[in-house]
Design a protein around this motif. Structure first.
Motif, mmCIF file in Angstrom:
data_model
loop_
_atom_site.group_PDB
_atom_site.id
_atom_site.type_symbol
_atom_site.label_atom_id
_atom_site.label_comp_id
_atom_site.label_asym_id
_atom_site.label_seq_id
_atom_site.Cartn_x
_atom_site.Cartn_y
_atom_site.Cartn_z
ATOM 1 N N SER A 202 0.829 -1.205 0.000
ATOM 2 C CA SER A 202 0.000 0.000 0.000
ATOM 3 C C SER A 202 0.861 1.252 0.000
ATOM 4 O O SER A 202 1.997 1.249 0.495
ATOM 5 C CB SER A 202 -0.940 0.014 1.214
ATOM 6 N N GLY A 204 0.540 5.098 1.288
ATOM 7 C CA GLY A 204 -0.293 5.943 2.122
ATOM 8 C C GLY A 204 -1.263 5.109 2.930
ATOM 9 O O GLY A 204 -1.250 3.873 2.908
ATOM 10 N N GLY A 205 -2.119 5.774 3.648
ATOM 11 C CA GLY A 205 -3.143 5.058 4.387
ATOM 12 C C GLY A 205 -2.994 5.200 5.884
ATOM 13 O O GLY A 205 -1.948 5.579 6.401
ATOM 14 N N GLY A 347 -8.087 10.494 5.700
ATOM 15 C CA GLY A 347 -7.648 9.702 4.556
ATOM 16 C C GLY A 347 -6.543 10.363 3.751
ATOM 17 O O GLY A 347 -6.235 11.538 3.918
ATOM 18 N N ASP A 348 -5.939 9.573 2.900
ATOM 19 C CA ASP A 348 -4.857 10.025 2.032
ATOM 20 C C ASP A 348 -5.363 9.974 0.594
ATOM 21 O O ASP A 348 -5.571 8.894 0.031
ATOM 22 C CB ASP A 348 -3.642 9.121 2.218
ATOM 23 N N GLY A 351 -3.542 7.794 -1.808
ATOM 24 C CA GLY A 351 -3.314 6.402 -1.411
ATOM 25 C C GLY A 351 -3.668 5.412 -2.504
ATOM 26 O O GLY A 351 -4.537 5.653 -3.346
ATOM 27 N N ASP A 377 -7.180 5.428 -0.345
ATOM 28 C CA ASP A 377 -6.591 5.105 0.942
ATOM 29 C C ASP A 377 -7.121 3.749 1.421
ATOM 30 O O ASP A 377 -8.333 3.565 1.513
ATOM 31 C CB ASP A 377 -6.983 6.202 1.935
ATOM 32 N N LYS A 380 -9.608 3.992 4.204
ATOM 33 C CA LYS A 380 -10.834 4.783 4.081
ATOM 34 C C LYS A 380 -11.437 4.677 2.690
ATOM 35 O O LYS A 380 -12.405 3.969 2.477
ATOM 36 C CB LYS A 380 -10.546 6.254 4.433
#
Length: 400
Positions: A202, A204-205, A347-348, A351, A377, A380
């Protein structure tokens, strides 16, 4: 080859002329807000002549109004204008008020439940949908909770023509899709899926408040469903050796060289593996299946990072130390306070979730590969992956 059971049910249109196509319950939480945003955005961009009517639901009207206004403002920056008077309603419902939950379910074709932890708050929405004739969707990752819902409400849901569609987010969609892609590719060549390898990575996040609360409840053993004699098992007994092997200490926790790099534990495999074991026979895959669900924690494998071994070792050590820390009540108390009511994860936006999948045939000589990228993300935005199916929601269709 296992013949798929008659598990594919045709979702009937809920009776009556219901005012809402989709209702999002628990829309004021981090993940619920993301679901509400995607629902309204998809409805606004729909090419259908009749705009789907959406309901945002929760127990606090002022908080819902604030969420709706924030969504409208965000969509406005994307050139999308929302007329909430003609598209969005607010419905007040509370999991402690059974009548309000039933009224919510009876007003909609589909209810998306985002109020977690589900072990605390989830049953009220399931019960309301089964009794009120609304199709149910959630984004949970709580296997024990869904196992109990299957036992308590599965038969009545089928009798009432209600589809229960849990795990409709990041927690299992990528792994199920990966298994389907490589398994069916092998089938096209007359081969059978025998080994499934998944590498997750992954960019980001983070963790929404509800996810953190769910983890803490699990560590402390709170709000965990209790099995009763005769309760249905989540997946067939023929797949118990598959799950036991995949989640064994050696396969789950230790470094493994897989698909060209060293990998570490994927903590989501405790959710992914049971779901794959439930999905496999429905998709027609044999119970002679080995699953390896791991995480990539390094950059591109190279001699400098030991082909991923060095960062994987650091990652495992960090998880071990963190797990030991959670054994102390003061640490857990601090986490609950730190990430409690006042905490919010937005959130990103950049992501992404990457999944490399390989399926090997029973003769070990042939394999199929798939590379997937899911925008959003993982904590999210990617939870709302089920909105890939949006065009069939709210209309007569087959949901599986």
């Amino acid at each position: 080859m296992v013949t798929p059971p008659t598990a594919y049910t045709t979702a009937i249109t809920p009776p009556g002329n219901r005012p809402h196509s989709i209702s999002v319950f628990g829309c004021t939480g981090n993940a619920g807000r993301a679901v509400a945003y995607q629902t309204i955005k998809s409805a606004a961009k729909s090419n259908e002549k009749t705009i789907r009517r959406i309901a945002l639901s929760g127990r606090n009207k002022s908080k819902i109004e604030k969420v709706l206004q924030g969504i409208k403002d965000e969509l406005q920056t994307e050139g999308i204008t929302i007329n909430d008077a003609s598209m969005v309603d607010i419905v007040i419902a509370d999991t402690t008020d059974e009548a309000s939950m039933l009224k919510l379910a009876q007003s909609t074709n589909i209810l998306v439940s985002c109020a977690g932890p589900y072990g605390r708050y989830g049953e009220a929405a399931v019960k309301a949908c089964v009794e009120g004739g609304a199709h149910y969707v959630d984004i949970t990752g709580e296997v024990a909770f869904i196992e109990k819902m299957i036992s308590d409400y599965g038969s009545l849901a089928e009798e009432n023509g209600v589809t229960l569609c849990p795990f409709s987010g990041y927690d299992c969609v990528p792994s199920e899709l990966g298994m389907y892609l490589v398994g069916k590719a092998l089938e096209m060549e007359g081969l059978e899926l025998n080994t499934l390898s998944l590498n997750f990575r992954s960019k980001g996040g983070g963790l929404p408040r509800g996810t953190i609360a769910t983890i803490m409840d699990g560590v402390e053993g709170k709000n965990q469903p209790q099995r009763k004699p005769g309760d249905a098992r989540f997946y067939p007994k023929e797949f118990r050796p598959t799950a036991k092997n995949a989640l064994s200490l050696s396969n789950f926790a230790l470094p493994k060289y897989q698909l060209g790099t060293f990998t570490g534990p994927n903590f989501m495999s405790v959710v992914n593996v049971p779901i794959l074991c439930r999905s496999a026979p429905i998709l027609g895959f044999s119970n002679d299946l080995t699953i390896s669900d791991k995480s990539i924690v390094s950059g591109p494998p190279s001699l400098l990072n030991g082909y991923g071994l060095f960062p994987t070792g650091i990652y495992i050590t960090t998880l071990l130390v963190g797990g030991m820390a959670l054994a102390f009540p003061p640490i857990r108390s601090y986490i609950r306070k730190k990430f409690g009511t006042g905490y919010s994860y937005n959130g990103d936006a950049a992501g992404k979730v990457f999944v490399d999948v390989q399926g090997t045939s029973s003769n070990s000589k042939s394999f199929a590969s798939a590379k997937c990228m899911f925008p959003g993300d993982p904590g999210k935005s990617a939870l709302v992956l089920f909105y890939l199916m949006f065009d069939c929601l709210g209309k007569p269709c087959t949901l599986t």
